[in-house]
Design a protein around this motif. Sequence first.
Motif, PDB file in Angstrom:
ATOM      1  N   THR A 131       0.827  -1.190   0.000  1.00 32.06           N
ATOM      2  CA  THR A 131       0.000   0.000   0.000  1.00 32.06           C
ATOM      3  C   THR A 131       0.871   1.252   0.000  1.00 32.06           C
ATOM      4  O   THR A 131       1.944   1.268   0.579  1.00 32.06           O
ATOM      5  N   ARG A 132       0.413   2.262  -0.686  1.00 31.72           N
ATOM      6  CA  ARG A 132       1.161   3.514  -0.809  1.00 31.72           C
ATOM      7  C   ARG A 132       0.508   4.639  -0.023  1.00 31.72           C
ATOM      8  O   ARG A 132       0.912   5.785  -0.116  1.00 31.72           O
ATOM      9  N   PHE A 133      -0.516   4.339   0.733  1.00 34.73           N
ATOM     10  CA  PHE A 133      -1.290   5.367   1.407  1.00 34.73           C
ATOM     11  C   PHE A 133      -0.745   5.627   2.798  1.00 34.73           C
ATOM     12  O   PHE A 133      -0.380   4.707   3.516  1.00 34.73           O
ATOM     13  N   GLN A 134      -0.715   6.917   3.169  1.00 35.45           N
ATOM     14  CA  GLN A 134      -0.222   7.324   4.479  1.00 35.45           C
ATOM     15  C   GLN A 134      -1.129   8.415   5.025  1.00 35.45           C
ATOM     16  O   GLN A 134      -1.841   9.077   4.274  1.00 35.45           O
ATOM     17  N   GLN A 135      -1.096   8.603   6.302  1.00 37.14           N
ATOM     18  CA  GLN A 135      -1.840   9.661   6.981  1.00 37.14           C
ATOM     19  C   GLN A 135      -3.287   9.709   6.473  1.00 37.14           C
ATOM     20  O   GLN A 135      -3.775  10.739   6.040  1.00 37.14           O
ATOM     21  N   CYS A 136      -3.949   8.581   6.564  1.00 40.01           N
ATOM     22  CA  CYS A 136      -5.319   8.459   6.077  1.00 40.01           C
ATOM     23  C   CYS A 136      -6.311   8.909   7.138  1.00 40.01           C
ATOM     24  O   CYS A 136      -6.172   8.578   8.304  1.00 40.01           O
ATOM     25  N   SER A 159     -20.443   4.726   1.543  1.00 37.07           N
ATOM     26  CA  SER A 159     -20.104   6.121   1.277  1.00 37.07           C
ATOM     27  C   SER A 159     -18.822   6.434   2.047  1.00 37.07           C
ATOM     28  O   SER A 159     -18.808   6.383   3.281  1.00 37.07           O
ATOM     29  N   ILE A 160     -17.753   6.725   1.293  1.00 31.21           N
ATOM     30  CA  ILE A 160     -16.446   6.974   1.911  1.00 31.21           C
ATOM     31  C   ILE A 160     -16.003   8.388   1.534  1.00 31.21           C
ATOM     32  O   ILE A 160     -15.999   8.744   0.360  1.00 31.21           O
ATOM     33  N   GLU A 161     -15.635   9.174   2.522  1.00 32.75           N
ATOM     34  CA  GLU A 161     -15.181  10.551   2.319  1.00 32.75           C
ATOM     35  C   GLU A 161     -13.936  10.798   3.161  1.00 32.75           C
ATOM     36  O   GLU A 161     -13.805  10.248   4.250  1.00 32.75           O
ATOM     37  N   GLY A 162     -13.056  11.651   2.660  1.00 36.94           N
ATOM     38  CA  GLY A 162     -11.887  12.052   3.425  1.00 36.94           C
ATOM     39  C   GLY A 162     -10.686  12.275   2.534  1.00 36.94           C
ATOM     40  O   GLY A 162     -10.824  12.463   1.322  1.00 36.94           O
ATOM     41  N   ASP A 163      -9.515  12.282   3.141  1.00 36.63           N
ATOM     42  CA  ASP A 163      -8.292  12.452   2.353  1.00 36.63           C
ATOM     43  C   ASP A 163      -7.160  11.620   2.959  1.00 36.63           C
ATOM     44  O   ASP A 163      -7.229  11.166   4.081  1.00 36.63           O
ATOM     45  N   MET A 164      -6.139  11.441   2.118  1.00 39.94           N
ATOM     46  CA  MET A 164      -4.970  10.652   2.511  1.00 39.94           C
ATOM     47  C   MET A 164      -3.748  11.211   1.800  1.00 39.94           C
ATOM     48  O   MET A 164      -3.874  11.924   0.804  1.00 39.94           O
ATOM     49  N   LYS A 165      -2.607  10.891   2.327  1.00 39.38           N
ATOM     50  CA  LYS A 165      -1.348  11.266   1.682  1.00 39.38           C
ATOM     51  C   LYS A 165      -0.903  10.107   0.796  1.00 39.38           C
ATOM     52  O   LYS A 165      -0.920   8.954   1.219  1.00 39.38           O
ATOM     53  N   ILE A 166      -0.503  10.469  -0.429  1.00 35.40           N
ATOM     54  CA  ILE A 166      -0.062   9.470  -1.397  1.00 35.40           C
ATOM     55  C   ILE A 166       1.245   9.957  -2.013  1.00 35.40           C
ATOM     56  O   ILE A 166       1.435  11.150  -2.239  1.00 35.40           O
ATOM     57  N   GLU A 195     -22.392 -13.018   9.240  1.00 36.19           N
ATOM     58  CA  GLU A 195     -21.685 -11.740   9.189  1.00 36.19           C
ATOM     59  C   GLU A 195     -21.092 -11.514   7.799  1.00 36.19           C
ATOM     60  O   GLU A 195     -20.894 -12.452   7.033  1.00 36.19           O
ATOM     61  N   ILE A 196     -20.841 -10.249   7.519  1.00 35.10           N
ATOM     62  CA  ILE A 196     -20.240  -9.857   6.237  1.00 35.10           C
ATOM     63  C   ILE A 196     -18.916  -9.181   6.550  1.00 35.10           C
ATOM     64  O   ILE A 196     -18.869  -8.214   7.320  1.00 35.10           O
ATOM     65  N   LYS A 197     -17.842  -9.672   5.944  1.00 34.36           N
ATOM     66  CA  LYS A 197     -16.515  -9.062   6.095  1.00 34.36           C
ATOM     67  C   LYS A 197     -16.362  -8.007   5.000  1.00 34.36           C
ATOM     68  O   LYS A 197     -16.403  -8.319   3.819  1.00 34.36           O
ATOM     69  N   LEU A 198     -16.160  -6.764   5.408  1.00 34.89           N
ATOM     70  CA  LEU A 198     -16.166  -5.644   4.473  1.00 34.89           C
ATOM     71  C   LEU A 198     -14.776  -5.160   4.064  1.00 34.89           C
ATOM     72  O   LEU A 198     -14.655  -4.423   3.086  1.00 34.89           O
ATOM     73  N   ALA A 199     -13.725  -5.520   4.764  1.00 35.61           N
ATOM     74  CA  ALA A 199     -12.409  -4.912   4.587  1.00 35.61           C
ATOM     75  C   ALA A 199     -11.915  -4.977   3.143  1.00 35.61           C
ATOM     76  O   ALA A 199     -11.465  -3.957   2.596  1.00 35.61           O
ATOM     77  N   GLN A 200     -11.964  -6.133   2.512  1.00 39.00           N
ATOM     78  CA  GLN A 200     -11.465  -6.254   1.140  1.00 39.00           C
ATOM     79  C   GLN A 200     -12.271  -5.386   0.184  1.00 39.00           C
ATOM     80  O   GLN A 200     -11.713  -4.741  -0.703  1.00 39.00           O
ATOM     81  N   HIS A 201     -13.572  -5.328   0.371  1.00 31.77           N
ATOM     82  CA  HIS A 201     -14.426  -4.492  -0.486  1.00 31.77           C
ATOM     83  C   HIS A 201     -14.094  -3.012  -0.300  1.00 31.77           C
ATOM     84  O   HIS A 201     -13.993  -2.261  -1.273  1.00 31.77           O
ATOM     85  N   ILE A 202     -13.896  -2.604   0.948  1.00 26.26           N
ATOM     86  CA  ILE A 202     -13.544  -1.207   1.236  1.00 26.26           C
ATOM     87  C   ILE A 202     -12.226  -0.846   0.557  1.00 26.26           C
ATOM     88  O   ILE A 202     -12.125   0.183  -0.113  1.00 26.26           O
ATOM     89  N   TYR A 203     -11.228  -1.715   0.718  1.00 37.08           N
ATOM     90  CA  TYR A 203      -9.915  -1.462   0.119  1.00 37.08           C
ATOM     91  C   TYR A 203     -10.030  -1.327  -1.401  1.00 37.08           C
ATOM     92  O   TYR A 203      -9.481  -0.399  -1.995  1.00 37.08           O
ATOM     93  N   GLU A 204     -10.761  -2.223  -2.033  1.00 32.83           N
ATOM     94  CA  GLU A 204     -10.916  -2.175  -3.487  1.00 32.83           C
ATOM     95  C   GLU A 204     -11.681  -0.929  -3.932  1.00 32.83           C
ATOM     96  O   GLU A 204     -11.315  -0.290  -4.919  1.00 32.83           O
ATOM     97  N   TYR A 205     -12.733  -0.563  -3.213  1.00 28.62           N
ATOM     98  CA  TYR A 205     -13.492   0.639  -3.585  1.00 28.62           C
ATOM     99  C   TYR A 205     -12.610   1.879  -3.535  1.00 28.62           C
ATOM    100  O   TYR A 205     -12.676   2.742  -4.414  1.00 28.62           O
ATOM    101  N   THR A 261      -9.165   2.051  -3.700  1.00 25.80           N
ATOM    102  CA  THR A 261      -8.088   2.033  -4.695  1.00 25.80           C
ATOM    103  C   THR A 261      -8.616   2.234  -6.106  1.00 25.80           C
ATOM    104  O   THR A 261      -7.972   2.905  -6.916  1.00 25.80           O
ATOM    105  N   VAL A 262      -9.794   1.704  -6.410  1.00 20.96           N
ATOM    106  CA  VAL A 262     -10.354   1.880  -7.750  1.00 20.96           C
ATOM    107  C   VAL A 262     -10.845   3.324  -7.963  1.00 20.96           C
ATOM    108  O   VAL A 262     -10.848   3.823  -9.081  1.00 20.96           O
ATOM    109  N   SER A 263     -11.202   4.012  -6.880  1.00 20.94           N
ATOM    110  CA  SER A 263     -11.692   5.380  -7.012  1.00 20.94           C
ATOM    111  C   SER A 263     -10.577   6.390  -7.307  1.00 20.94           C
ATOM    112  O   SER A 263     -10.847   7.499  -7.758  1.00 20.94           O
TER     113      SER A 263
END
Length: 175
Positions: A36-41, A61-68, A111-121, A123-125
């Motif tokens: 991963t190349r993301f920092q200060q997320c 719905s994901i909002e915010g910023d990160m350092k890349i 239960e539904i594991k969301l982590a992989q879906h969140i990561y893909e959403y 990175t694809v965005s």
Amino acid sequence: MNVLKDYVISFSGLKDGVHSFDFEINDKFFEAFENTRFQQCDLKLKVEMDKQETMIQLQFSIEGDMKIECDRCLELYTQEVHVDEMLIVKFGLENYEEAENILVLKEKEHEIKLAQHIYEYITVSLPMRLIHPEDEEGEPGCHPDFLDSYHEQEDADEEAPVDPRWEALKKLKNN
């Protein structure tokens, strides 16, 4: 400690209808994934879950910023993130992904594991080339010293003698 276990929704005890879940996504989330190349997320995730008798609809719905790290100058810059995605969960005999946004879970899952879906959403965005945004004047946002050396190298590449084989190929292309 597995950070990704925090990104799980247990739906077995919930009544049919709409339920909301809020999550924080930070550096520890991305550290759980390789390369991963993301920092200060600092991202906020809101999941609206519509539980129905035969399926579940999840609106992310994901909002915010990160350092890349910039692909051009390798310095960090702030990238805004805006994601709106839907995932449909159906039930069947085994776990598999039926389509890009359709997940099939075993009927006995709770239960539904969301982590992989969140990561893909996320990175694809992001844009294909991760570079500093342009400034108000339309100039690249990379460090000026780097840009000067970058342009000098481009000029030197243009002035370098061209291999005659490439010239022959260009002639074929133009014909």
